[in-house]
Design a protein around this motif. Structure first.
Motif, PDB file in Angstrom:
ATOM      1  N   PHE A  43       0.840  -1.207   0.000  1.00 22.50           N
ATOM      2  CA  PHE A  43       0.000   0.000   0.000  1.00 22.50           C
ATOM      3  C   PHE A  43       0.868   1.247   0.000  1.00 22.50           C
ATOM      4  O   PHE A  43       1.903   1.273   0.666  1.00 22.50           O
ATOM      5  CB  PHE A  43      -0.869   0.065   1.264  1.00 22.50           C
ATOM      6  N   ASP A  44       0.435   2.271  -0.721  1.00 19.49           N
ATOM      7  CA  ASP A  44       1.001   3.604  -0.513  1.00 19.49           C
ATOM      8  C   ASP A  44       0.424   4.102   0.798  1.00 19.49           C
ATOM      9  O   ASP A  44      -0.673   3.711   1.190  1.00 19.49           O
ATOM     10  CB  ASP A  44       0.581   4.552  -1.643  1.00 19.49           C
ATOM     11  N   CYS A  45       1.144   5.024   1.457  1.00 19.98           N
ATOM     12  CA  CYS A  45       0.728   5.417   2.800  1.00 19.98           C
ATOM     13  C   CYS A  45      -0.597   6.167   2.828  1.00 19.98           C
ATOM     14  O   CYS A  45      -1.180   6.354   3.877  1.00 19.98           O
ATOM     15  CB  CYS A  45       1.810   6.261   3.438  1.00 19.98           C
ATOM     16  N   ASP A  46      -1.085   6.595   1.671  1.00 21.79           N
ATOM     17  CA  ASP A  46      -2.367   7.307   1.682  1.00 21.79           C
ATOM     18  C   ASP A  46      -3.524   6.393   1.290  1.00 21.79           C
ATOM     19  O   ASP A  46      -4.606   6.851   0.977  1.00 21.79           O
ATOM     20  CB  ASP A  46      -2.313   8.543   0.768  1.00 21.79           C
ATOM     21  N   HIS A  47      -3.294   5.094   1.298  1.00 21.83           N
ATOM     22  CA  HIS A  47      -4.369   4.143   1.004  1.00 21.83           C
ATOM     23  C   HIS A  47      -4.661   3.306   2.245  1.00 21.83           C
ATOM     24  O   HIS A  47      -3.743   2.910   2.948  1.00 21.83           O
ATOM     25  CB  HIS A  47      -3.968   3.224  -0.149  1.00 21.83           C
ATOM     26  N   TYR A  48      -5.927   3.033   2.499  1.00 20.60           N
ATOM     27  CA  TYR A  48      -6.275   2.235   3.672  1.00 20.60           C
ATOM     28  C   TYR A  48      -7.223   1.110   3.286  1.00 20.60           C
ATOM     29  O   TYR A  48      -7.820   1.130   2.203  1.00 20.60           O
ATOM     30  CB  TYR A  48      -6.909   3.109   4.760  1.00 20.60           C
ATOM     31  N   SER A  92       2.039  15.358  -4.454  1.00 23.75           N
ATOM     32  CA  SER A  92       1.672  16.010  -3.203  1.00 23.75           C
ATOM     33  C   SER A  92       0.248  15.647  -2.834  1.00 23.75           C
ATOM     34  O   SER A  92      -0.656  15.699  -3.651  1.00 23.75           O
ATOM     35  CB  SER A  92       1.847  17.515  -3.368  1.00 23.75           C
ATOM     36  N   LYS A  93       0.063  15.247  -1.584  1.00 27.42           N
ATOM     37  CA  LYS A  93      -1.258  14.829  -1.139  1.00 27.42           C
ATOM     38  C   LYS A  93      -2.072  16.070  -0.770  1.00 27.42           C
ATOM     39  O   LYS A  93      -1.540  17.133  -0.568  1.00 27.42           O
ATOM     40  CB  LYS A  93      -1.138  13.892   0.059  1.00 27.42           C
ATOM     41  N   GLN A  94      -3.364  15.862  -0.657  1.00 32.73           N
ATOM     42  CA  GLN A  94      -4.216  17.010  -0.343  1.00 32.73           C
ATOM     43  C   GLN A  94      -4.028  17.430   1.091  1.00 32.73           C
ATOM     44  O   GLN A  94      -4.529  16.798   1.999  1.00 32.73           O
ATOM     45  CB  GLN A  94      -5.673  16.621  -0.490  1.00 32.73           C
TER      46      GLN A  94
END
Ligand SMILES: O=c1ccn([C@@H]2O[C@H](COP(=O)(O)OP(=O)(O)O[C@H]3O[C@H](CO)[C@@H](O)[C@H](O)[C@H]3O)[C@@H](O)[C@H]2O)c(=O)[nH]1
Ligand SMILES: [Mn+2]
Length: 870
Positions: A404-409, A744-746
């Motif tokens: 997983f990328d760290c912004d996926h859960y 860049s994440k939101q």
């Protein structure tokens, strides 16, 4: 026993799940009930007007084992006409070429020839894109079957294989740490036996904040995980769970649930505060220590809570403690749990939670940060993944892993089981290298202006590949077979015994690692916790060094592939060329969810990296032509398409800018007779849209999804793809690769306006070509109107102009989201855009008419003579 109890309670519950408040209806569906036979029937009924089950006879393999998934194909009444229209279009395109060759232009052969090359490329790339889509296949995992077969409902014992879960992160600010901790919590709490999986966080920044955040996570998990298990909470990422406004509860423990919920929520708020203040806590602690231990050189260390110096990067960067230069770190935060379930305590005075029927165990949790040294190419995510692959081999060595990328859960806690349905199925499970899940996103603006949901790709293209050798690897939400990542051949193509040992040297100098490989390739295995002795610790450090891979095939034939902007597609490609297959697993509610960039510039930079990576793939050893005989023919075509699609931009851009010629003269014609030419084009383009409507139908996506995809394709093709092609040309000439930065994440997600990022304009050169196309086409519309006014509608010239205008208007419609995007805050009021548009068009038209009146013919004649000279 306990697990069994929990499961029975779970079964009686009925929890209304998730829903992120956005327009996305799918996640709002009932989660616990979604797996019940009743729900299945409803889903089937909904889909039965499109998909039908394939009759599956006796399959080779172990007949005592039940089939773990069902295969569905598109109903004949849709599939046959769909294929027929594709055939018709193929004929139409060929007829068009023949017609064009017969009616060659004599006054502008160069122009005719160039446009011919363009049209041939359009036709060719369409074939590449369309052929692999002829046989879409859907596969539905059967969670009940895998439970029945691998888990005992009486003893609670499970025969499910082990899984190592990998999460990557780099920067606690650019990739907000709250996302990362939520991702980890959703993993730790997922519904898979705790002793069967382990979770690894790779921190490429080497920051103490991440490390300490993992301690906070481990602490909060002691409450969060049993709470999720007791009440069957979905989704198990707390931020997303508590983010929902309404949570009707249908279980039998209403009162208890309400009070547990309230308490856990409060604890979570406190947990968040602690996470937020970590930066500060660490800073202040370090200041205090540094005051006590002032050194002459004035270097300020960063200190851990136990009073030792942090081996990773420091707040004040210093020699050996900066980004890109620090030691490797591996820390086991939660140790491997016991094999037997451990029930929690009943409620008491100092413990308000009754966990007496809930298994309290937590899976293993490991923090790691690989060594970084100047002068080494660290290969970004691919490098981090390879280090995790080796380190996990010593610590847990599960035969399967998921990344997983760290912004996926994890949004659906049955996801691991769903993937296992494909890996363990008696039919082709053994030969399945990876199971890819679709990417679904939260926080996308309701109308999805920049096609972030990408439904055409995730629900159309991927189901098509699923009918061939399997979907490509998409970077996140992918379950792998460890053996396939080690570069081993699929059983179908290899002798019975795996010959790793003979090649020992190839995998580097660690004997412990090499010894672990045979074991890790055995799919029946659970995970083996290792006792952490000094020797193992030393070996772990070795495995994390930059030099470990020197002179080995890591990054090429082993592990994730290097030297490319998109490591994902090529890594999957390597497995497909070895003869492995892959499976696509789309379940309801969505298995995983993540964040997507809704800012125009960020989104464009993201597709720049993807399209640049595609071209790099074409010009590398991963070229589809070099794939060898094990790759399926249509799969090869699909990869060819995936690695060449940006090239089409050269012609799209040329066509889009062509109206510039018309500003100078009416005498430039791509093709004569112009009227028939335009008619042909309209037919050919219309047919693409008919085919598209079939795809909308079988992929079960909305018309809006499809339109957004069309629009964003044009936006990409005018600005991003040309840049990617340019980069590629430069790389081929200079030999220097493309540098792509992190998406860049939101970060504005927490501000008042949830979609604030949508209205921020970040100017980059990438925007210029598309702006040019916009201007040219607005002007062309103006000129066309001017012509019609000057010549009168019934003159041939004016008619041509109006016919040409159809295309200009069409391009403007496609670029509409882009136009809104560059208006920034003004984009909130589209009316302004229309007023501006009308004003510019009429200005150009009036200018044309006046110009004509003053200089009736000169310009045009000059231009014509120029044209003739060529
Ligand atoms: O040096 C690095 C750079 C990135 N990452 C991680 O890589 C992941 C992906 O990076 P991101 O910038 O978020 O890329 P996206 O464009 O959002 O990601 C898509 O595209 C990438 C390239 O194709 C894939 O790797 C991703 O999985 C896919 O989700 C993130 O978890 C990062 O933390 C590292 O671990 N180390
Ligand atoms: Mn991402």
């Amino acid at each position: 026993m306990a697990a069994a109890v929990t499961r029975r309670i779970n079964a009686s519950l009925h929890v209304e799940a998730t829903g992120n408040g956005a327009a996305d209806g799918e996640s709002r569906r009932d989660s616990a009930a979604a797996h019940s036979p009743a729900a299945k029937r409803i889903n089937d009924a909904k889909n039965s007007d499109v998909w039908v089950a394939v009759q599956e006879g006796d399959m080779p393999g172990d007949s005592s084992r039940a089939l773990l998934f069902r295969t569905m194909k598109v109903k004949g009444s849709i599939l046959h006409p769909y294929r027929f229209v594709i055939l018709l279009r193929l004929i139409a395109v060929i007829a068009f070429f023949i017609w064009r060759i017969r009616h060659r232009n004599h006054d502008g052969v160069w122009l005719w020839f160039m446009s011919m090359v363009g049209d041939v490329w359009f036709g060719f790339s369409w074939v590449l894109n369309q052929l692999p889509k002829l046989n879409p296949i859907k596969r539905v995992p059967d969670i009940t079957a895998i439970r029945d077969q691998y888990e005992s409902s009486t003893s609670g014992e499970s025969k499910l294989p082990g899984i190592d879960v990998f999460v990557t992160t780099v920067d606690p600010v650019d990739e907000p740490i709250l996302y990362t901790v939520n991702s980890i919590l959703s993993i730790i709490a997922t519904d898979y036996p705790a002793e069967k999986y382990a979770c690894y966080l790779s921190d490429d920044g080497g920051t103490l904040v991440h490390y300490e955040a993992m301690f906070e996570v481990a602490n909060f998990a002691k409450l969060w995980v049993p709470f999720c298990r007791k009440h069957c909470i979905e989704p198990r990422a707390p931020e997303n769970y508590f983010g929902v406004k309404r949570q009707p509860y249908m279980g039998s423990m209403q009162e208890e649930f309400m009070s547990d919920h309230r308490r856990v929520r409060r604890e979570y708020e406190e947990f968040k505060v602690r996470i937020d203040s970590l930066f500060n806590t660490i800073y202040q602690r370090s200041e205090a220590y540094n005051r006590k231990n002032t050194k002459e050189d004035g270097v300020k260390a960063t200190w851990m809570a136990d009073g030792t110096q942090w081996p990773g990067t420091w707040i004040e960067q210093a020699e050996n403690h900066r980004k890109g230069q620090h030691a490797g770190i591996v820390k086991v935060i939660l140790n491997h749990p016991s094999y037997k379930p451990q029930l929690g305590p009943p409620a008491s005075i100092d413990n308000p939670f009754d966990f007496s029927n809930v298994d309290m165990r937590l899976p293993m949790l490991v923090y790691l940060s690989r060594e970084k040294r100047p002068g080494y190419n660290h290969q970004k995510k691919a490098g981090a993944m390879n280090v995790m692959l080796r380190v996990s081999a010593l610590l847990s060595n599960a035969p399967f892993l998921i990344n997983f990328d760290c912004d996926h859960y994890i949004n659906n806690s049955q996801a691991f089981r769903a993937a296992m349905c494909f890996m363990l199925d008696p039919r082709d499970g053994q030969n399945t290298a990876f199971v890819q899940f679709p990417q679904r996103f939260d926080d996308v603006d309701p109308t999805d202006r920049y096609a972030n949901h990408n439904r055409v790709f995730f629900d159309g293209t991927m189901l098509s590949l699923n009918g061939l050798q399997g979907p490509s690897y998409l970077g996140t939400g992918t379950m792998f077979r460890r053996a396939a990542l080690y570069g081993m051949e699929p059983p179908r193509w290899r002798a019975d015994t795996i010959k790793v040992i003979s090649k020992a040297k190839e995998f580097g100098e660690s004997t412990l690692f090499i010894n672990s490989m045979i074991d890790g390739a055995n799919q029946e295995r659970s995970i083996t916790p290792l006792f952490l002795e000094e020797s193992v610790n030393n070996e772990l450090s070795t495995l994390m060094t930059c030099a470990y891979e020197d002179g080995t095939p890591w990054g090429r034939d082993v592990g994730w592939v290097y030297n490319i902007a998109t490591e994902d597609v090529v890594t999957g490609f390597r497995m497909h060329r070895q003869g492995w297959r892959s499976m696509y697993c789309s379940i309801e509610p969505a298995a995983f969810r993540g964040t997507a960039p809704i800012n125009l510039t960020e989104r464009l930079l993201q597709i720049l990296r993807w399209s640049g990576g595609s071209l790099e793939m074409f010009f590398s050893h991963s070229n589809a032509f070099l794939a060898g005989p094990r790759m399926q023919p249509l799969q090869r075509i699909a990869y060819l398409n995936m690695s060449t699609y940006p090239i089409v931009t050269i012609f799209i851009l040329a066509y889009n800018l062509f109206p510039v010629m018309w500003l100078i003269s009416e005498q430039f014609y791509i093709q004569r007779p112009f009227g028939s030419y335009i008619l042909y084009l309209i037919i050919i383009i219309a047919m693409i849209h008919v085919i598209g409507m079939f795809e909308v139908k079988w992929a079960n996506i909305t018309l809006l999804d499809w339109c957004r995809n069309e629009q964003f394709y044009m936006i990409g093709a005018t600005g991003v793809y040309p840049t990617a092609v340019l980069y590629m040309v430069l790389k081929l000439i200079t030999g220097k690769g493309i540098h792509f930065r992190l998406t860049s994440k939101q970060t504005e997600a927490c501000s008042n306006d949830k979609f604030a990022d949508l209205y921020v304009v970040r100017w980059v050169p990438l925007l210029i070509p598309t702006i040019a196309v916009l201007i040219v086409n607005v002007a062309a519309v103006g000129v066309a109107i001017g012509k019609a006014a000057t010549w009168g509608l019934f003159k041939e010239q004016a008619q041509h102009a109006v016919l040409g205008m159809v295309f200009n208007v069409w391009i403007l419609v496609l670029l509409y989201p882009f136009a809104l995007g560059i208006m920034g805050q003004w984009g909130k009021k589209p009316a302004i855009l229309f007023i501006l548009l009308l004003m510019s068009i009429s200005t150009v038209a009036i200018m044309y008419v006046t110009f004509r009146a003053i200089y009736p013919s000169d310009w045009s004649e000059i231009a014509t003579s120029l044209g003739k000279q060529n």
